[in-house]
Design a protein around this motif. Structure first.
Motif, PDB file in Angstrom:
ATOM      1  N   GLN A 149       0.807  -1.156   0.002  1.00 27.90           N
ATOM      2  CA  GLN A 149       0.033  -0.124  -0.067  1.00 27.90           C
ATOM      3  C   GLN A 149       0.933   1.214  -0.113  1.00 27.90           C
ATOM      4  N   ILE A 150       0.483   2.323  -0.824  1.00 21.10           N
ATOM      5  CA  ILE A 150       1.171   3.324  -0.952  1.00 21.10           C
ATOM      6  C   ILE A 150       0.535   4.427   0.227  1.00 21.10           C
ATOM      7  N   GLN A 210      14.202  16.484  17.248  1.00 13.41           N
ATOM      8  CA  GLN A 210      14.385  15.824  15.737  1.00 13.41           C
ATOM      9  C   GLN A 210      14.381  14.395  15.887  1.00 13.41           C
ATOM     10  N   ALA A 211      15.236  14.041  16.775  1.00 10.08           N
ATOM     11  CA  ALA A 211      15.561  12.385  16.891  1.00 10.08           C
ATOM     12  C   ALA A 211      14.257  11.817  17.253  1.00 10.08           C
ATOM     13  N   ALA A 212      13.442  12.303  18.077  1.00 13.94           N
ATOM     14  CA  ALA A 212      11.999  11.402  18.621  1.00 13.94           C
ATOM     15  C   ALA A 212      11.281  11.416  17.545  1.00 13.94           C
ATOM     16  N   LEU A 213      11.189  12.693  16.505  1.00 14.73           N
ATOM     17  CA  LEU A 213      10.330  12.620  15.621  1.00 14.73           C
ATOM     18  C   LEU A 213      10.808  11.559  14.306  1.00 14.73           C
ATOM     19  N   THR A 214      12.208  11.698  14.366  1.00 12.13           N
ATOM     20  CA  THR A 214      12.611  10.731  13.143  1.00 12.13           C
ATOM     21  C   THR A 214      12.190   9.200  13.621  1.00 12.13           C
ATOM     22  N   ARG A 215      12.613   8.921  14.804  1.00  8.85           N
ATOM     23  CA  ARG A 215      12.209   7.548  15.732  1.00  8.85           C
ATOM     24  C   ARG A 215      10.707   7.166  15.393  1.00  8.85           C
ATOM     25  N   PHE A 216       9.839   8.083  15.606  1.00  4.29           N
ATOM     26  CA  PHE A 216       8.251   7.880  15.389  1.00  4.29           C
ATOM     27  C   PHE A 216       8.114   7.679  13.884  1.00  4.29           C
ATOM     28  N   SER A 233       6.138   4.336   9.629  1.00  5.63           N
ATOM     29  CA  SER A 233       6.287   4.003   8.312  1.00  5.63           C
ATOM     30  C   SER A 233       6.707   2.330   8.164  1.00  5.63           C
ATOM     31  N   SER A 234       7.333   1.699   8.937  1.00  6.15           N
ATOM     32  CA  SER A 234       7.443   0.246   8.973  1.00  6.15           C
ATOM     33  C   SER A 234       6.143  -0.751   9.494  1.00  6.15           C
ATOM     34  N   THR A 235       5.320   0.045   9.974  1.00  6.68           N
ATOM     35  CA  THR A 235       3.993  -0.681  10.655  1.00  6.68           C
ATOM     36  C   THR A 235       3.021  -1.091   9.518  1.00  6.68           C
ATOM     37  N   LEU A 236       2.518  -2.205   9.644  1.00 14.74           N
ATOM     38  CA  LEU A 236       1.577  -2.806   8.542  1.00 14.74           C
ATOM     39  C   LEU A 236       0.444  -2.078   8.806  1.00 14.74           C
ATOM     40  N   LEU A 237      -0.323  -1.941   7.862  1.00  9.34           N
ATOM     41  CA  LEU A 237      -1.579  -1.235   7.983  1.00  9.34           C
ATOM     42  C   LEU A 237      -2.571  -2.391   8.529  1.00  9.34           C
TER      43      LEU A 237
END
Length: 115
Positions: A30-31, A100-106, A111-115
């Motif tokens: 999924q995009i 910024q590090a916390a935002l990047t981790r989030f 982005s790697s969680t399946l829908l």
């Protein structure tokens, strides 16, 4: 040769690039488009939803859906009842720390969680 008349948004054909992305999207791949709004103070989720609704109203493409209208031919079709709230487009998330590090981790996790 005369230039053909411009189609209205209701009749506009998808471009080759639009069709490429449409075909690249599948249940297995999924995009998804994400966006982050970083605010210095809490304005309330209702105000964010209202701002998003105004943006969607101002740009008809955001209310359009690609529909197959023939063999290999797709048109953009308006969804007059489209509402960002209806589709769960807005979610309030508070980071553990405002960095910024916390935002990047989030983003990496989301982005790697399946829908």
């Amino acid at each position: 040769m005369a230039t053909p008349p411009k189609l209205s948004y209701e009749e506009e054909h998808l471009t080759g690039l639009d069709i490429f992305w449409l075909r690249a999207d599948s249940p297995e791949n999924q995009i998804v488009t994400n966006c982050a709004l970083c605010l210095e103070k809490n304005v309330g989720i209702d105000k964010v939803e209202q701002a998003l609704a105004r943006m969607v109203e101002a740009h008809p493409r955001f209310r359009s859906k690609a529909v197959q209208v023939g063999l290999g031919r797709y048109d953009w079709v308006q969804q007059p009842d489209f509402s960002p709230k209806k589709y769960g487009c807005v979610e309030e998330i508070r980071l553990a720390e405002p960095t910024q590090a916390a935002l990047t981790r989030f983003y990496e996790d989301a982005s790697s969680t399946l829908l």
